[in-house]
Design an enzyme around this catalytic site. Structure first.
Site, mmCIF file in Angstrom:
data_model
loop_
_atom_site.group_PDB
_atom_site.id
_atom_site.type_symbol
_atom_site.label_atom_id
_atom_site.label_comp_id
_atom_site.label_asym_id
_atom_site.label_seq_id
_atom_site.Cartn_x
_atom_site.Cartn_y
_atom_site.Cartn_z
ATOM 1 N N LYS A 26 43.973 30.691 29.498
ATOM 2 C CA LYS A 26 44.798 31.915 29.386
ATOM 3 C C LYS A 26 45.883 31.932 30.467
ATOM 4 O O LYS A 26 47.040 32.215 30.182
ATOM 5 C CB LYS A 26 43.922 33.173 29.536
ATOM 6 C CG LYS A 26 42.841 33.332 28.501
ATOM 7 C CD LYS A 26 42.174 34.682 28.590
ATOM 8 C CE LYS A 26 41.451 34.955 29.892
ATOM 9 N NZ LYS A 26 40.251 34.154 30.092
ATOM 10 N N ARG A 54 38.527 43.602 28.850
ATOM 11 C CA ARG A 54 37.364 42.725 28.728
ATOM 12 C C ARG A 54 36.181 43.444 28.091
ATOM 13 O O ARG A 54 35.136 42.807 27.882
ATOM 14 C CB ARG A 54 36.965 42.240 30.129
ATOM 15 C CG ARG A 54 37.375 40.794 30.426
ATOM 16 C CD ARG A 54 37.012 40.507 31.857
ATOM 17 N NE ARG A 54 36.807 39.121 32.162
ATOM 18 C CZ ARG A 54 37.652 38.393 32.903
ATOM 19 N NH1 ARG A 54 38.776 38.921 33.336
ATOM 20 N NH2 ARG A 54 37.340 37.151 33.203
ATOM 21 N N ARG A 95 37.175 19.867 36.615
ATOM 22 C CA ARG A 95 38.199 20.470 37.498
ATOM 23 C C ARG A 95 37.648 20.673 38.907
ATOM 24 O O ARG A 95 38.306 20.335 39.896
ATOM 25 C CB ARG A 95 38.676 21.808 36.908
ATOM 26 C CG ARG A 95 39.902 22.349 37.604
ATOM 27 C CD ARG A 95 40.472 23.579 36.941
ATOM 28 N NE ARG A 95 39.585 24.735 37.080
ATOM 29 C CZ ARG A 95 39.304 25.563 36.101
ATOM 30 N NH1 ARG A 95 39.800 25.349 34.908
ATOM 31 N NH2 ARG A 95 38.506 26.585 36.308
ATOM 32 N N ARG A 125 37.084 28.158 43.990
ATOM 33 C CA ARG A 125 36.784 29.590 43.871
ATOM 34 C C ARG A 125 35.279 29.799 43.828
ATOM 35 O O ARG A 125 34.557 29.025 43.180
ATOM 36 C CB ARG A 125 37.418 30.130 42.580
ATOM 37 C CG ARG A 125 38.684 30.918 42.815
ATOM 38 C CD ARG A 125 39.434 31.135 41.536
ATOM 39 N NE ARG A 125 38.637 31.846 40.520
ATOM 40 C CZ ARG A 125 39.128 32.167 39.323
ATOM 41 N NH1 ARG A 125 40.367 31.837 39.004
ATOM 42 N NH2 ARG A 125 38.374 32.795 38.458
ATOM 43 N N ARG A 156 29.528 34.015 33.611
ATOM 44 C CA ARG A 156 30.782 34.597 33.113
ATOM 45 C C ARG A 156 30.887 34.416 31.597
ATOM 46 O O ARG A 156 31.378 35.302 30.892
ATOM 47 C CB ARG A 156 31.979 33.946 33.819
ATOM 48 C CG ARG A 156 32.042 34.345 35.298
ATOM 49 C CD ARG A 156 33.009 33.483 36.060
ATOM 50 N NE ARG A 156 34.389 33.795 35.760
ATOM 51 C CZ ARG A 156 35.399 32.954 35.997
ATOM 52 N NH1 ARG A 156 35.171 31.758 36.489
ATOM 53 N NH2 ARG A 156 36.620 33.305 35.712
HETATM 54 P P1 AMP Z 1 39.370 36.075 35.843
HETATM 55 O O1 AMP Z 1 40.186 35.440 36.874
HETATM 56 O O2 AMP Z 1 40.167 36.800 34.805
HETATM 57 O O3 AMP Z 1 38.360 35.178 35.240
HETATM 58 O O4 AMP Z 1 38.514 37.221 36.566
HETATM 59 C C1 AMP Z 1 37.706 36.983 37.622
HETATM 60 C C2 AMP Z 1 36.694 38.076 37.754
HETATM 61 O O5 AMP Z 1 37.334 39.301 38.012
HETATM 62 C C3 AMP Z 1 35.850 38.309 36.564
HETATM 63 O O6 AMP Z 1 34.722 37.417 36.491
HETATM 64 C C4 AMP Z 1 35.390 39.729 36.805
HETATM 65 O O7 AMP Z 1 34.363 39.827 37.740
HETATM 66 C C5 AMP Z 1 36.625 40.341 37.410
HETATM 67 N N1 AMP Z 1 37.470 40.861 36.366
HETATM 68 C C6 AMP Z 1 38.707 40.436 36.049
HETATM 69 N N2 AMP Z 1 39.207 41.167 35.041
HETATM 70 C C7 AMP Z 1 38.275 42.061 34.745
HETATM 71 C C8 AMP Z 1 38.202 43.080 33.769
HETATM 72 N N3 AMP Z 1 39.188 43.321 32.919
HETATM 73 N N4 AMP Z 1 37.101 43.834 33.709
HETATM 74 C C9 AMP Z 1 36.106 43.636 34.562
HETATM 75 N N5 AMP Z 1 36.106 42.686 35.475
HETATM 76 C C10 AMP Z 1 37.181 41.890 35.583
#
Ligand code: AMP
Length: 316
Positions: free
Chosen positions: A13, A88, A127, A139, A150
């Site tokens: 994404k 989400r 990766r 990370r 996740r």
């Molecule tokens: P991402 O980089 O989008 O994978 O997000 C990393 C982490 O941030 C996720 O695993 C969640 O813990 C938190 N997170 C990001 N976006 C959201 C969202 N829309 N709702 C809830 N948690 C989020």
């Protein structure tokens, strides 16, 4: 343009969002990036989100909805945005619908990058190994263990959004297992088709609106002309009625004249007949009278004879 990129962690994404930013001049709004920035800045939100993120679970809806509500208000988002990692959950999607409705903004499309989970795990493992080899920081939530959590969160809480947006006819699914270039190409194709359909729709709407305006103009012009038209029609009707009456009267007069002529003719004929009768009567001998006159003459002659006879006898 307002887009949502939907897909499990590691589907690509972020990479595709950056390409769309360059192509369309719109901003990428990633809740993951914003939360990581908040964690780094140790803001109250960051402190709250830090442990949740590290476990691979989701931060509470109200926290991310608040962040997005503030962010789309900023001037750089007025031109459009790509939401990456938001919504989400279904409540987040509903909150976004309300936000857009309040601002009278339209969501153009939801692009789902569909990937194979086991392939994702392999991708992440490769990766992470490469990053470690290069000595880069990995990370906390990018490890294969956290990735499993996740992915589980995605399946349980985010995947229902596929149906949510499909029901709203906003969902476009693209095979996220293709190469980055191929995925970009597929997204661009879909967005171009959408833009074309949108402009056709707009053109149709414009044509409909101008047709409506033209019909309103025609109706009001008609309404303006209506009294004159009605007067003309009334005049025509009156003229017609007068013509009909005159015709009727003339017909009656003609009939009367004809009948008078007939009467005169009949009278003349009658008179002629009478005159002829009188003439013929005058010309014919008066039978009855002559007989009686003859008788009278005969009687007189007889009387005369008797008288003469008597005289004769007397003389003798
Ligand atoms: P991402 O980089 O989008 O994978 O997000 C990393 C982490 O941030 C996720 O695993 C969640 O813990 C938190 N997170 C990001 N976006 C959201 C969202 N829309 N709702 C809830 N948690 C989020």
């Amino acid at each position: 343009m307002r887009l949502i990129l939907l897909g499990p962690p590691g589907a690509g994404k972020g990479t595709q969002a950056q390409r769309l930013v360059q192509k369309h001049g719109i901003v990428q709004l990633s809740t993951g990036d914003m939360l990581r920035a908040a964690v780094a800045a140790e803001t109250p939100i960051g402190l709250k989100a830090k442990d949740i993120m590290a476990s691979g679970a989701l931060v509470p809806d109200e926290v991310v909805v608040g962040i997005i509500a503030d962010r789309i208000e900023e001037p750089d988002a007025t031109n459009g945005f790509i939401l990456d990692g938001f919504p989400r959950t279904v409540p987040q999607a509903e909150a976004l619908d309300d936000l857009l409705k309040q601002k009278r903004l339209k969501l153009d499309a939801v692009i789902e990058l569909r990937v194979n989970e086991s392939a994702l795990l392999e991708r992440v493992e490769t990766r992470v190994a490469q990053m470690r080899e290069r000595g880069e920081a990995v990370r906390a939530d990018d490890t294969p263990e956290v990735l499993s959590n996740r992915l589980a969160s995605y399946r349980a809480q985010t995947e229902p959004l596929v149906h949510y947006y499909s029901d709203k006819r906003k969902l476009i699914t693209i095979d996220g297992m293709m190469s980055i270039e191929e995925v970009t190409e597929a997204i661009n194709k879909v967005l171009a088709a959408l833009a074309e359909a949108d402009s056709a729709k707009e053109a149709k709407k414009d044509a409909k609106a101008s047709a409506k305006r033209a019909s309103v103009r025609k109706t009001s012009a008609k309404a303006k002309k209506a009294p004159a038209k009605a007067a003309k029609a009334a005049k025509k009707t009156a003229r017609k009625a007068a013509k009909a009456t005159a015709k009727k009267v003339a017909k009656k007069a003609k009939k009367a004249a004809k009948s008078a002529k007939k009467t005169v003719k009949a009278v003349a004929k009658g008179r002629k007949k009478l005159a002829a009768k009188a003439k013929s009567r005058a010309a014919a001998p008066k039978k009855g009278k002559s007989v009686s006159k003859g008788r009278k003459v005969a009687k007189k002659a007889a009387k005369k004879r008797v008288k003469a006879a008597k005289r004769l006898t007397k003389r003798r």
